[in-house]
Design an enzyme around this catalytic site. Structure first.
Site, PDB file in Angstrom:
ATOM      1  N   GLU A 195      44.445  37.776  38.410  1.00  0.00           N
ATOM      2  CA  GLU A 195      44.074  39.145  38.783  1.00  0.00           C
ATOM      3  C   GLU A 195      43.559  39.934  37.595  1.00  0.00           C
ATOM      4  O   GLU A 195      42.685  40.787  37.742  1.00  0.00           O
ATOM      5  CB  GLU A 195      45.285  39.867  39.394  1.00  0.00           C
ATOM      6  CG  GLU A 195      44.969  41.220  40.002  1.00  0.00           C
ATOM      7  CD  GLU A 195      45.064  42.396  39.026  1.00  0.00           C
ATOM      8  OE1 GLU A 195      44.729  43.520  39.424  1.00  0.00           O
ATOM      9  OE2 GLU A 195      45.466  42.183  37.862  1.00  0.00           O
ATOM     10  N   GLU A 196      44.098  39.669  36.406  1.00  0.00           N
ATOM     11  CA  GLU A 196      43.676  40.432  35.236  1.00  0.00           C
ATOM     12  C   GLU A 196      42.186  40.259  34.955  1.00  0.00           C
ATOM     13  O   GLU A 196      41.564  41.096  34.312  1.00  0.00           O
ATOM     14  CB  GLU A 196      44.498  40.036  34.008  1.00  0.00           C
ATOM     15  CG  GLU A 196      45.966  40.431  34.068  1.00  0.00           C
ATOM     16  CD  GLU A 196      46.200  41.932  33.987  1.00  0.00           C
ATOM     17  OE1 GLU A 196      45.215  42.703  33.959  1.00  0.00           O
ATOM     18  OE2 GLU A 196      47.366  42.355  33.968  1.00  0.00           O
TER      19      GLU A 196
END
Length: 740
Positions: free
Chosen positions: A419-420
């Site tokens: 997700e980062e």
């Protein structure tokens, strides 16, 4: 004698008849209600919620976080894979685990710096002699920062390349900032230094390139993160403030989802677009730096004084740049040079998923998720949320394993990967099986980051979730106080409601700030995002200071964020309470009248801001007003049906029908053609927007664009978006009505 015999026979007959009748009603003859009838009418058990709240343990959460942050675990690294195995082990535990847990593997397109050849930012004189070099790694205060797996600060998805030019200061890198700067300084061939905030990461470089800028530096200003404090003796490890060498890493891309597989899961054999077609990433070399190095550059700049709004926390006057440095500076006539060696790579990444199967409606799902990957150790972002999720699954899993409880509906837990890097979308939620789940999903609960002591709950969500959030927060004590989380919440974040008076403010999910983005914006699943946030009246920090740096460690979290982990516990209790109510209630605790109030709020803002302008060109807003009124009428009618129904005594199909209406409400606002220029935004109420008017996004952006250009075609687009949102609201209203 005969008389006595007859009397005896009569008495015996009466006794026999009474016995037969008693036996008839006392003995279960197999014609009573089937067992499933009682199961189908069972409602949420407050005793289970009470037990959950009692069992959720702050020390267990603390130990979860200690384990999760032992090593850096950036997506696809060995540390990340170790975290995958840790999650699977916990969720497969025979005594405290879930019914089943598995991993879903993907091949995702990521960007990394070159370990052997780190990115460099230097000041060079006309003969290319290096006069100054920006720090390549953050200063180590503890062994955690010295770990060889701590990635060098970099701008993910910035292209590799070499750029050199005179330095200019461009504030936050907004288009308006570059326009103002360009009116004074010729930006062609320059390097721009910008501060975080005001504009998305990649936008700072995308905007710059349009004005001829060849490279961008990004830093965090002490005014924006440290309340103006820049003295190293007053920052971490002495306080929660960012040290001078701290650098916020980040993904410099706009679209969420794997960049090579838009709208598709990034599987090994998935079609991938050519790299040249990727959009939303920096077109020029870009690099983040610490504010100690930004200070050395900005305070040497020449040129006109920057406006007051551009000034920051350094003890000098911020200037535009000549371009370049002052004649009195030892950097006089020098250029800033960026040498960026980033490279892109397709690498394996996994989601970890687990399930507790429902007993009555196993085909209905409540999804609870949190991303797992971090830029470094990631104690707060995202491991605080993962630590909370693991404690909730421990308690609920134990109840299930011991046979003390099983939810009415299935609960799916997700630990999302990458997700980062912005991969909140294609990798997780558009694979075939998950798209099928989307039509059966009641709601998505996201508990991500920001857990702080002596603070308050902060929640955003679909308006229909407001009631269940309030119910849950009233049952949880706010740590460090004698009041409930609800009462503490209303103290810090509140609003005046026409229907309820003063209530806590539940924000709207109007952007793609976390894992909820594809659920609400692309799939139309009712969603919420829960955190425990710091007191914004006590600090100007735009986010917690160690965000995305090497200092976001267990030590930082346990000393300065939440000593004792009682705020983590409060989040676990609140989110766990919401989860059980969504999974166990006979009727879903979602309120469509609260949705009506939000639509009315948006309508009021739209009328104030746009009606006069639209009337001037012959466009009426009456249709939109009528649609919102229709929605209110339909919501009120459904409320009455719910209020007047004794669903425990009626056919289960009636409860199922009403639940479908509540569950699918957000789906009714999806229009796949409404925003062709916006990737994966289909929800016409909550899509992202550039307008500052808090109202319907398509209408707001279209009217403001038309007002700026005055073009007939742009006013036609405004009319089109008025029709899109009008018909979406009217259509949603009809889904709340009885069958045709």
């Amino acid at each position: 004698m005969l008389k006595e015999v007859l009397l005896g026979l009569l008495t015996g007959a009466v006794a026999l008849t009474v016995g037969i009748l008693l036996g008839h009603f006392a003995i279960n003859k197999g014609t009573s209600e089937p067992e499933w009838v009682q199961d189908a009418s069972q409602d949420v058990d407050e005793g289970i919620i009470k037990k959950l709240l009692e069992e959720l343990d702050n020390i267990q959460i603390q130990e979860n976080l200690r384990e999760l942050t032992k090593v850096p675990h950036m997506a696809t690294t060995p540390g990340d894979e170790a975290t995958v195995e840790f999650m699977l082990k916990r969720w497969r535990d025979p005594e405290t685990g879930l019914d089943n847990a598995w991993r879903e593997d993907y091949n995702v397109y990521l960007s990394f710096p070159n370990k052997a050849n780190p990115n460099k930012v230097t000041v060079v004189d006309p003969s290319d002699k290096v006069l100054f070099t920006v720090r390549e790694r953050e200063k180590a205060y503890y062994p955690e920062q010295d770990d060889p797996e701590v990635v060098q600060p970099y701008a993910a998805y910035s292209p590799a390349g070499n750029a050199k030019g005179k330095l200019v200061y461009a504030n936050q890198g907004k288009m308006s900032d570059y326009a103002l700067l360009n009116a004074t300084v010729d930006l062609r061939g320059t390097i721009a230094i910008t501060r975080y905030g005001g504009e998305g990461r990649s936008g700072k470089a995308i905007n710059a390139e349009k004005y001829g800028v060849v490279g961008v530096l990004v830093y965090t200003d002490p005014n924006d993160i440290n309340d103006g404090i820049s003295d190293e003796s007053k920052t971490y490890p002495h306080s929660w403030y960012l040290p001078p060498s701290g650098v916020e890493r980040g993904s410099y891309n706009i679209d969420f989802g794997d960049l090579l597989t838009p709208y598709l899961a990034a599987k090994e054999d998935t079609y991938r677009i050519p790299k040249e077609k990727i959009r939303g990433i920096p077109p020029i070399p870009t690099q983040p730096i610490g504010f100690e190095d930004a200070y050395a550059l900005i305070c040497e700049l020449d040129g006109t004084d920057a406006p007051a709004a551009w000034q920051g926390g350094f003890n000098c006057t911020y200037k535009f740049g000549g371009p370049g440095f002052k004649s009195t500076s030892h950097f006089n006539s020098s250029d800033v040079q960026l040498n960026i060696y980033n490279s892109e790579e397709i690498k394996p990444s996994a989601n970890v998923m687990g399930i507790i199967r429902g007993s009555v409606e196993p085909d209905r799902y409540v999804i609870y998720g949190n991303h797992r990957d971090s830029w470094v150790h990631g104690a707060i972002d995202p491991s605080s949320g993962t630590a909370v999720m693991l404690e909730i699954t421990r308690v609920l899993g134990t109840m299930v394993k011991e046979g003390k409880w099983r939810p009415r509906r299935s609960i799916i837990f997700g630990s999302w990967g990458a997700e980062e890097f912005g991969l909140i979308g294609s990798a997780e939620y558009t694979e075939e099986y998950f798209s099928k789940l989307s039509e059966r999903t009641v709601a998505y609960i996201n508990v991500d980051i920001s857990v702080f002591a002596n603070a308050t709950l902060r929640a955003s969500g679909s308006p229909s979730t407001q009631g269940v959030l309030f119910t849950a927060s009233k049952q949880v004590g706010a740590p460090g106080t004698t009041v409930s989380v609800y009462d503490n919440w209303i103290k810090y974040y509140n609003r005046s409601s026409p229907n309820y008076g003063l209530i806590p403010n539940v924000g709207f999910l109007t952007g793609a700030g976390s894992d909820y983005a594809p659920f609400i914006h692309y799939l139309g699943i009712t969603s919420m995002d829960i955190s425990y946030y710091y007191d914004r009246s006590q600090t100007k920090a735009r986010i917690y200071p160690a965000y995305h740096t090497a200092y976001d460690t267990f030590d930082y979290a346990s000393k300065y964020i939440d000593p004792g982990f009682t705020s983590h516990q409060a989040v676990a209790r609140t989110a766990g309470n919401v989860l059980v109510r969504l999974a166990d209630s006979l009727l879903l605790p979602l309120n469509c009248s609260d949705y009506a109030e939000s639509l009315e709020q948006y309508l009021d803002e739209a009328v104030k801001a746009f009606e006069a302008k639209l009337i001037n060109i012959g466009i009426s807003m009456d249709s939109l007003k009528n649609a919102v009124q229709l929605f209110r009428k339909s919501a009120t009618k459904l409320d009455a049906v719910i209020r007047d129904s004794n669903l425990a005594k009626e056919t289960p199909l009636k409860a199922r029908r009403i639940n479908d209406q509540l569950m699918l409400l957000d789906r009714a606002f999806l229009d796949p053609l409404a925003f062709p220029e916006k990737y994966a935004f289909r929800h016409v109420i909550w899509a992202s927007k550039s307008s500052g008017v808090p109202t319907f996004p398509g209408l707001a952006d279209a009217v403001e664009k038309a007002e700026g250009t005055g073009l007939k075609a742009d006013w036609e687009q405004a009319h089109k978006h008025l029709s899109i949102v009008t018909q979406a609201i009217a259509g949603a209203a009809h889904t709340l009505d009885d069958v045709i």
